[in-house]
Design a protein around this motif. Structure first.
Motif, short mmCIF file in Angstrom:
data_model
loop_
_atom_site.label_atom_id
_atom_site.label_comp_id
_atom_site.label_asym_id
_atom_site.label_seq_id
_atom_site.Cartn_x
_atom_site.Cartn_y
_atom_site.Cartn_z
N GLU A 76 0.81 -1.22 0.00
CA GLU A 76 0.00 0.00 0.00
C GLU A 76 0.85 1.28 0.00
O GLU A 76 0.35 2.35 -0.32
CB GLU A 76 -0.93 0.02 1.22
N ASP A 77 2.12 1.15 0.36
CA ASP A 77 3.00 2.32 0.40
C ASP A 77 3.55 2.68 -0.98
O ASP A 77 4.19 3.72 -1.14
CB ASP A 77 4.18 2.06 1.34
N LEU A 78 3.31 1.81 -1.96
CA LEU A 78 3.85 2.00 -3.30
C LEU A 78 2.75 2.43 -4.26
O LEU A 78 1.59 2.08 -4.09
CB LEU A 78 4.49 0.70 -3.79
N ASN A 79 3.13 3.17 -5.26
CA ASN A 79 2.15 3.64 -6.25
C ASN A 79 1.94 2.56 -7.32
O ASN A 79 2.26 2.75 -8.49
CB ASN A 79 2.63 4.95 -6.88
N LEU A 80 1.42 1.40 -6.87
CA LEU A 80 1.22 0.26 -7.75
C LEU A 80 -0.23 -0.21 -7.68
O LEU A 80 -0.94 0.06 -6.71
CB LEU A 80 2.13 -0.90 -7.34
N MET A 81 -0.65 -0.93 -8.70
CA MET A 81 -1.99 -1.50 -8.74
C MET A 81 -1.94 -2.92 -8.18
O MET A 81 -1.10 -3.71 -8.61
CB MET A 81 -2.50 -1.56 -10.19
N TRP A 82 -2.82 -3.23 -7.25
CA TRP A 82 -2.91 -4.59 -6.73
C TRP A 82 -3.84 -5.39 -7.61
O TRP A 82 -5.03 -5.10 -7.73
CB TRP A 82 -3.42 -4.61 -5.30
N ILE A 83 -3.31 -6.41 -8.25
CA ILE A 83 -4.11 -7.37 -9.01
C ILE A 83 -4.13 -8.65 -8.20
O ILE A 83 -3.05 -9.19 -7.88
CB ILE A 83 -3.48 -7.65 -10.41
N PRO A 84 -5.28 -9.16 -7.80
CA PRO A 84 -5.30 -10.35 -6.95
C PRO A 84 -4.47 -11.48 -7.58
O PRO A 84 -4.75 -11.92 -8.70
CB PRO A 84 -6.79 -10.73 -6.90
N PRO A 85 -3.43 -11.96 -6.88
CA PRO A 85 -2.59 -13.02 -7.45
C PRO A 85 -3.28 -14.38 -7.47
O PRO A 85 -2.84 -15.29 -8.17
CB PRO A 85 -1.37 -13.02 -6.52
N SER A 86 -4.34 -14.51 -6.69
CA SER A 86 -5.20 -15.69 -6.73
C SER A 86 -6.58 -15.25 -6.25
O SER A 86 -6.72 -14.20 -5.62
CB SER A 86 -4.63 -16.83 -5.87
N PRO A 87 -7.62 -16.04 -6.54
CA PRO A 87 -8.99 -15.57 -6.28
C PRO A 87 -9.28 -15.16 -4.85
O PRO A 87 -10.14 -14.32 -4.61
CB PRO A 87 -9.85 -16.78 -6.70
N ASN A 88 -8.58 -15.74 -3.87
CA ASN A 88 -8.90 -15.44 -2.49
C ASN A 88 -7.87 -14.54 -1.79
O ASN A 88 -7.81 -14.49 -0.56
CB ASN A 88 -9.09 -16.75 -1.70
N ILE A 89 -7.08 -13.82 -2.59
CA ILE A 89 -6.22 -12.76 -2.05
C ILE A 89 -6.63 -11.46 -2.75
O ILE A 89 -5.90 -10.92 -3.58
CB ILE A 89 -4.72 -13.05 -2.27
N PRO A 90 -7.83 -10.94 -2.44
CA PRO A 90 -8.36 -9.79 -3.19
C PRO A 90 -7.67 -8.47 -2.91
O PRO A 90 -7.74 -7.55 -3.73
CB PRO A 90 -9.83 -9.75 -2.75
N THR A 91 -7.00 -8.36 -1.76
CA THR A 91 -6.38 -7.09 -1.37
C THR A 91 -5.01 -7.38 -0.76
O THR A 91 -4.78 -8.48 -0.23
CB THR A 91 -7.23 -6.35 -0.32
N PRO A 92 -4.09 -6.40 -0.76
CA PRO A 92 -2.79 -6.65 -0.15
C PRO A 92 -2.85 -6.89 1.36
O PRO A 92 -2.02 -7.61 1.90
CB PRO A 92 -1.99 -5.38 -0.49
N ASP A 93 -3.84 -6.30 2.05
CA ASP A 93 -3.92 -6.58 3.47
C ASP A 93 -4.43 -7.99 3.75
O ASP A 93 -4.17 -8.56 4.81
CB ASP A 93 -4.78 -5.53 4.20
#
Length: 403
Positions: free
Chosen positions: A230-247
């Motif tokens: 969240e500290d980086l200016n990047l887009m989070w794309i879920p790496p798998s279906p059940n990791i929807p957010t970085p937290d």
């Protein structure tokens, strides 16, 4: 006049704050954004790429598109969940063709998890660009390891485009995996929350565990170890279906172990891994007992949910919602272990370990030991056991840190 000055001062501060937010990390670059700086690695070579939907630059452009334009990209390879991330956990993936480039996409999560000689015949350099989540049992890092072993076998160059560890590169938690519990969810003896990037892990795998391939890591520029995603200016794309957010990734690193017992981790809900529960649990009682432990950085709220898939599908579960109040104090691995001990204590006749006492049951493979499944140690003794392993791992990983 005074009112106008105050308004001007307020807006000036707002603009400064906005500018600071946008310019704090102006020099940060992902590995894939440094292709041109390392063009010598690709010149005159046939390129293969292991990637999925997370392989993008900071503007959202895919690594496939970037390498197709800048190199002689000849083949694609997909890990668990597929090259677009739309397959469920554990589901086999078939070979396909990428519609945009018309390149073959070879599955590394189907009939084989390793690139075969035939797959690698048409490439000289095999690249890896996938967003990891920072947990030992997340399979992408072993797709990387298997590919490195294949490159050592076939004398191919292996290139890692490095990406941030989304749950920071400082905190390390958990026991070191014991060799007898080696699997695709834990291939090398590292801790549960390793605090390393894929590039750093590749360096460790290659030297510490004797893979010995021709490895090149294209590092990020100006990544700081204390950064969360969240500290980086990047887009989070879920790496798998059940990791929807970085937290979610942070909680997952500690609570995925519950997939080895008869408890739902909230798959098929809006809160995967943030919900923990079962039909036999009493939500209010469990939350009260857990909050009484005063675990750092976390609050447990009573939760009621009905999973639409996986464990307890369509059954009402009671349990907890894990609310991280301070991610810098929250220790997901130790918290997950404490929660499991407490549930076992409260529901000794109903809490079960899946497929236990089979030696290679899911819980043993996830934890890399049988000490949690046997609960032969008290909670305090178990925490001391993993703290010793953490210190051992911290010493070992020092030589492989790039940032």
């Amino acid at each position: 006049m005074k009112k106008a000055f105050c308004l001007f001062f307020f807006f000036s501060l707002t603009i400064l704050a906005f500018t600071k937010e946008k310019t704090d990390k102006p020099d940060f670059k992902l590995g894939i954004e440094r292709v041109d700086d390392f063009s010598i690695l690709f010149k005159g070579k046939r390129i293969g790429l292991i990637t999925n939907q997370t392989g993008i630059d900071s503007l959202g452009r895919s690594s496939i598109e970037i390498l197709y334009e800048k190199t002689n990209l000849k083949a694609l390879f997909s890990p668990e969940h597929g090259i677009r991330g739309n397959a469920r956990e554990g589901a086999g993936i078939s070979n396909t063709v990428d519609k945009r480039t018309e390149l073959t996409v070879y599955s590394l999560y189907g009939k084989t998890k390793r690139p075969t000689k035939e797959m690698l015949q048409q490439v000289d350099v095999l690249c890896f660009d996938i967003q990891d989540v920072g947990a030992r049992f997340y399979t992408y890092i072993y797709t990387m390891a298997y590919a490195m072993e294949a490159c050592a076998r076939d004398r191919k160059t292996f290139v890692v485009f490095d990406r941030p560890n989304p749950i920071n590169g400082i905190n390390v938690e958990g026991n070191i995996l014991e060799e007898e519990y080696r699997s695709f969810t834990g291939y090398f003896p590292i801790v549960q929350r390793h605090g390393m990037t894929c590039g750093e892990l590749a360096l460790m795998f290659n030297e510490e565990f004797k893979i010995g391939c021709n490895l090149k890591v294209i590092p990020m520029q100006d990544w700081k170890r204390e950064d969360y995603f969240e500290d980086l200016n990047l887009m989070w794309i879920p790496p798998s279906p059940n990791i929807p957010t970085p937290d979610t990734a942070l909680v997952y690193s500690g609570f995925c172990i519950f997939e080895g017992v008869n408890i739902s981790v909230g798959r098929g809900t809006t809160m995967p891994f943030k919900y923990i529960g079962a039909p036999y649990i009493e939500a209010e009682a469990l939350a009260e007992k857990l909050n009484a432990l005063n675990l750092a950085g976390v609050f447990f709220k009573p939760a009621y949910f009905t999973p639409s898939l996986s464990v307890y599908k369509d059954e009402l579960c009671e349990g907890i919602q894990i609310i991280v109040k301070d991610k810098n104090k929250f220790l997901p691995v130790k918290t997950g272990i404490a929660v499991m001990y407490k549930i076992k204590e409260m529901y000794p006749d109903k809490f079960k370990i899946n497929n236990y006492p089979v030696k290679h049951c899911g819980l043993n493979l996830l934890t890399g030991t049988d000490k949690l499944s046997t609960m032969s140690l008290s909670l305090d003794e178990y925490l001391k056991f993993i703290e010793k392993d953490e210190q051992r791992f911290l010493k070992k990983r020092k030589r492989y840190l790039m940032y």
